[in-house]
Design a protein around this motif. Structure first.
Motif, PDB file in Angstrom:
ATOM      1  N   ARG A  21     -55.449  -3.782  85.807  1.00 18.75           N
ATOM      2  CA  ARG A  21     -56.012  -4.384  84.263  1.00 18.75           C
ATOM      3  C   ARG A  21     -54.594  -5.156  83.713  1.00 18.75           C
ATOM      4  O   ARG A  21     -53.298  -4.048  83.667  1.00 18.75           O
ATOM      5  N   PRO A  22     -54.929  -6.012  83.147  1.00 19.71           N
ATOM      6  CA  PRO A  22     -53.550  -6.529  82.249  1.00 19.71           C
ATOM      7  C   PRO A  22     -52.888  -6.152  81.490  1.00 19.71           C
ATOM      8  O   PRO A  22     -53.650  -5.205  80.557  1.00 19.71           O
ATOM      9  N   GLY A  23     -50.963  -5.587  81.557  1.00 21.91           N
ATOM     10  CA  GLY A  23     -51.142  -4.977  80.720  1.00 21.91           C
ATOM     11  C   GLY A  23     -50.503  -3.480  80.542  1.00 21.91           C
ATOM     12  O   GLY A  23     -50.458  -2.301  80.268  1.00 21.91           O
ATOM     13  N   ARG A  24     -51.364  -2.850  81.886  1.00 24.00           N
ATOM     14  CA  ARG A  24     -51.176  -1.243  81.887  1.00 24.00           C
ATOM     15  C   ARG A  24     -51.141  -1.551  83.646  1.00 24.00           C
ATOM     16  O   ARG A  24     -51.246  -2.222  84.365  1.00 24.00           O
ATOM     17  N   GLY A  25     -50.610  -0.065  83.539  1.00 27.14           N
ATOM     18  CA  GLY A  25     -49.825   0.432  85.244  1.00 27.14           C
ATOM     19  C   GLY A  25     -50.051   1.754  85.330  1.00 27.14           C
ATOM     20  O   GLY A  25     -51.026   2.100  84.962  1.00 27.14           O
ATOM     21  N   GLN A  26     -49.389   1.965  86.654  1.00 24.15           N
ATOM     22  CA  GLN A  26     -49.677   3.498  86.890  1.00 24.15           C
ATOM     23  C   GLN A  26     -49.142   4.743  85.799  1.00 24.15           C
ATOM     24  O   GLN A  26     -48.928   5.750  85.715  1.00 24.15           O
ATOM     25  N   HIS A  27     -47.798   3.935  85.406  1.00 22.32           N
ATOM     26  CA  HIS A  27     -46.847   4.648  84.697  1.00 22.32           C
ATOM     27  C   HIS A  27     -47.372   5.005  82.471  1.00 22.32           C
ATOM     28  O   HIS A  27     -47.257   5.876  82.351  1.00 22.32           O
ATOM     29  N   ASP A  28     -48.166   3.767  83.661  1.00 18.58           N
ATOM     30  CA  ASP A  28     -49.290   4.209  81.585  1.00 18.58           C
ATOM     31  C   ASP A  28     -50.417   4.503  81.625  1.00 18.58           C
ATOM     32  O   ASP A  28     -50.426   6.037  80.762  1.00 18.58           O
ATOM     33  N   ALA A  29     -50.839   5.370  82.464  1.00 17.00           N
ATOM     34  CA  ALA A  29     -51.424   6.149  83.256  1.00 17.00           C
ATOM     35  C   ALA A  29     -51.217   7.539  83.609  1.00 17.00           C
ATOM     36  O   ALA A  29     -51.221   8.380  82.637  1.00 17.00           O
ATOM     37  N   LEU A  30     -49.963   8.000  84.078  1.00 17.89           N
ATOM     38  CA  LEU A  30     -48.829   8.842  84.014  1.00 17.89           C
ATOM     39  C   LEU A  30     -49.129   9.574  82.053  1.00 17.89           C
ATOM     40  O   LEU A  30     -49.248  10.976  82.284  1.00 17.89           O
ATOM     41  N   ASP A  31     -48.090   8.714  82.042  1.00 22.40           N
ATOM     42  CA  ASP A  31     -47.643   8.788  80.619  1.00 22.40           C
ATOM     43  C   ASP A  31     -49.009   9.774  79.441  1.00 22.40           C
ATOM     44  O   ASP A  31     -49.261   9.965  78.704  1.00 22.40           O
ATOM     45  N   ALA A  32     -49.849   8.441  79.505  1.00 22.59           N
ATOM     46  CA  ALA A  32     -51.849   9.182  79.178  1.00 22.59           C
ATOM     47  C   ALA A  32     -52.260  10.514  79.405  1.00 22.59           C
ATOM     48  O   ALA A  32     -52.669  11.559  78.438  1.00 22.59           O
ATOM     49  N   LEU A  33     -51.721  10.832  80.230  1.00 29.00           N
ATOM     50  CA  LEU A  33     -52.142  12.134  81.529  1.00 29.00           C
ATOM     51  C   LEU A  33     -51.022  13.108  80.170  1.00 29.00           C
ATOM     52  O   LEU A  33     -51.407  14.470  80.267  1.00 29.00           O
ATOM     53  N   SER A  34     -49.967  12.496  80.854  1.00 31.17           N
ATOM     54  CA  SER A  34     -48.972  13.998  80.078  1.00 31.17           C
ATOM     55  C   SER A  34     -48.743  13.920  78.950  1.00 31.17           C
ATOM     56  O   SER A  34     -48.840  15.727  78.342  1.00 31.17           O
TER      57      SER A  34
END
Length: 377
Positions: A21-34
Motif C-alpha cells: 500500500r502507498p506510504g506503508r511498508g514492512q517496518h510499519d507493520a512490524l512497529d504496529a505489532l510491537s
C-alpha cells in the motif's frame, strides 16, 4: 490501471492492512505489532498462514469483489483478461482455473482486495460482536498475526476463520498455523505450570521473543530469522567465488553495498547481536575467498580485520523504536500518541457498519446495494 485501483481502494482498506500500500511498508507493520504487544492486553498470539494463497485464489470471487466497487466495464474486462491469461512454466503453457499470476504489478493489489473482503471486514465485525476481550490484528499481504486477551477468543476465532476462508476457496496451513501463549504474563504463567520459556513466532523476517528488560518489564525482542540469514549467506558465497580474482577494493565496495542493504532492513532495536554475527560470517566468507587466490601468500586474520574496518559497515540501529516510528505516519496508523489509535486495529474502534452473512449468497449485495461498501462481509 493499478494507479486508478489504488486510489479507489485506499478509501476502503482498513488500518491493520499494510502490504503493498502507498506510504506503508514492512517496518510499519512490524512497529504496529510491537506496539500492540507492549500496550494492549495481548496474552495469546495466533500465527495464521494461508496455504498457497496466490494459487488458490478464486477468480470468480475476485471478479465479484471488483464489480462491487468498480463500475467501469473497460477496467473489468482488462482484469478478467488478465486473470484468464495462462502462464508458461518450463516451456509448457497452462491456464489454471484458480489462482492469480505472480510477478505482475497488479497482483499484490488484487490480493489485497480479495483479503479485504474475505478477511479484513469479517475480522472487524468478529472482534466487535463476538470477542470478550481485546483483539489486535496486523496483516501484510497474506501474512497475518492476531493477538487475543483471552484464550477462548483465540480458539473460537481460529475455528470461525477456517470456516470463513473455506467459503472463498482458501484454507489455513495445518502445520504453520498455531496459537501460542505470548505477552507480559506468559513467562510467569508457564513457569508456574512447570513449562519452559514462552514460544516464539516469526513475522516478516523477524523472530519475536517474549523477554524482560533490565528493569524487569516486559519487552518484545526481534531477531533475524536464522534461515533468512543462512539464505543470504548462501547467496553471497558463490558470488564471492566469482569475484575471487577481482581487486580487493572492488570486492570490498560490492560487499559494503550488500551488508548495508541487509542492515537497512534488519537493523531494528535489539537485533545488534544478529547483525554482528552476519557481518562476521560475511568476513569469514571473504577471507576464505581471498585465501584461495594463492597457495604461497596467504592473508592472515589481522589483515582481514583491517579490510573489514575499511569496507564492511558496523552494526547500528537504523530503525526507530515503534512508538517514534509510528508517529511519523498518518493518523490511521499513529498508535504512538496518547489519544490516538490505528483505525480498525483494536477492539472498540468504530468500524464499518456491517452485518454478518447468514449464507453464502449474503456475501454479494444486489445491484441496488453496490454503493454500500460495508455490506460485503
Amino acid at each position: 490501471m493499478t494507479t486508478i485501483l489504488n486510489q479507489i481502494y485506499e478509501e476502503d482498506f482498513l488500518g491493520f492492512s499494510y502490504g503493498f500500500r502507498p506510504g506503508r511498508g514492512q517496518h510499519d507493520a512490524l512497529d504496529a505489532l510491537s506496539y500492540a504487544l507492549l500496550k494492549k492486553k495481548v496474552n495469546y498470539i495466533l500465527d495464521a498462514d494461508v496455504r498457497s494463497f496466490f494459487d488458490n485464489l478464486d477468480k470468480g470471487w475476485m471478479i465479484r469483489f471488483i464489480e462491487h466497487r468498480v463500475a467501469d466495464p473497460r477496467i473489468l474486462r482488462l482484469i478478467q483478461k488478465w486473470l484468464k491469461a495462462g502462464v508458461m512454466e518450463e516451456g509448457k503453457w497452462s491456464e489454471p482455473k484458480t489462482g492469480t499470476p505472480q510477478g505482475s504489478v497488479i497482483s499484490p493489489l488484487l490480493a489485497n482486495v480479495y483479503l479485504h473482503y474475505a478477511f479484513d471486514l469479517w475480522v472487524n465485525v468478529w472482534r466487535n460482536k463476538w470477542a470478550q476481550g481485546e483483539v489486535v490484528a496486523v496483516r501484510y499481504a497474506d501474512d497475518v498475526i492476531l493477538g487475543f486477551q483471552h484464550r477462548t477468543d483465540a480458539d473460537r476465532f481460529l475455528e470461525n476463520l477456517r470456516e470463513r476462508l473455506a467459503m472463498f476457496g482458501l484454507e489455513l496451513h495445518p502445520d504453520k498455523t498455531r496459537r501460542i501463549e505470548f505477552g507480559r504474563f506468559a513467562e510467569e504463567n508457564r513457569r508456574r505450570r512447570g513449562e519452559g520459556k514462552p514460544e516464539t513466532f516469526d513475522f516478516l523476517g523477524f523472530t519475536h521473543i517474549s523477554r524482560k528488560n533490565s528493569l524487569g518489564r516486559f519487552m518484545v525482542r526481534r531477531t533475524t530469522i536464522r534461515k533468512r540469514m543462512r539464505a543470504k549467506l548462501r547467496q553471497i558465497k558463490p558470488e564471492l567465488r566469482k569475484r575471487m580474482h577481482d581487486p580487493v577494493p572492488q570486492t570490498g565496495q560490492w560487499l559494503r553495498s550488500v551488508v548495508q542493504g541487509y542492515f537497512n532492513y534488519y537493523a531494528v532495536p535489539g537485533n545488534n547481536a544478529s547483525l554482528s554475527l552476519f557481518r562476521h560470517r560475511v568476513l569469514v566468507c571473504w577471507w576464505h575467498s581471498i585465501r584461495r587466490r594463492s597457495q604461497k601468500h596467504r592473508i592472515n586474520w589481522t589483515r582481514m580485520l583491517t579490510l573489514a574496518k575499511r569496507w564492511l559497515p558496523q552494526p547500528a540501529v537504523l530503525q526507530s523504536f515503534p512508538r517514534c516510528s509510528l508517529c511519523r505516519h498518518s493518523s490511521e496508523i499513529r498508535t504512538g500518541c496518547a489519544n490516538e489509535r490505528p483505525s480498525g486495529s483494536v477492539r472498540g474502534v468504530p468500524g464499518p457498519l456491517v452485518s454478518l452473512p447468514r449464507s453464502r449468497t449474503d456475501l454479494i449485495p444486489n445491484a441496488e446495494d453496490r454503493t454500500n461498501h460495508s455490506r460485503l462481509v
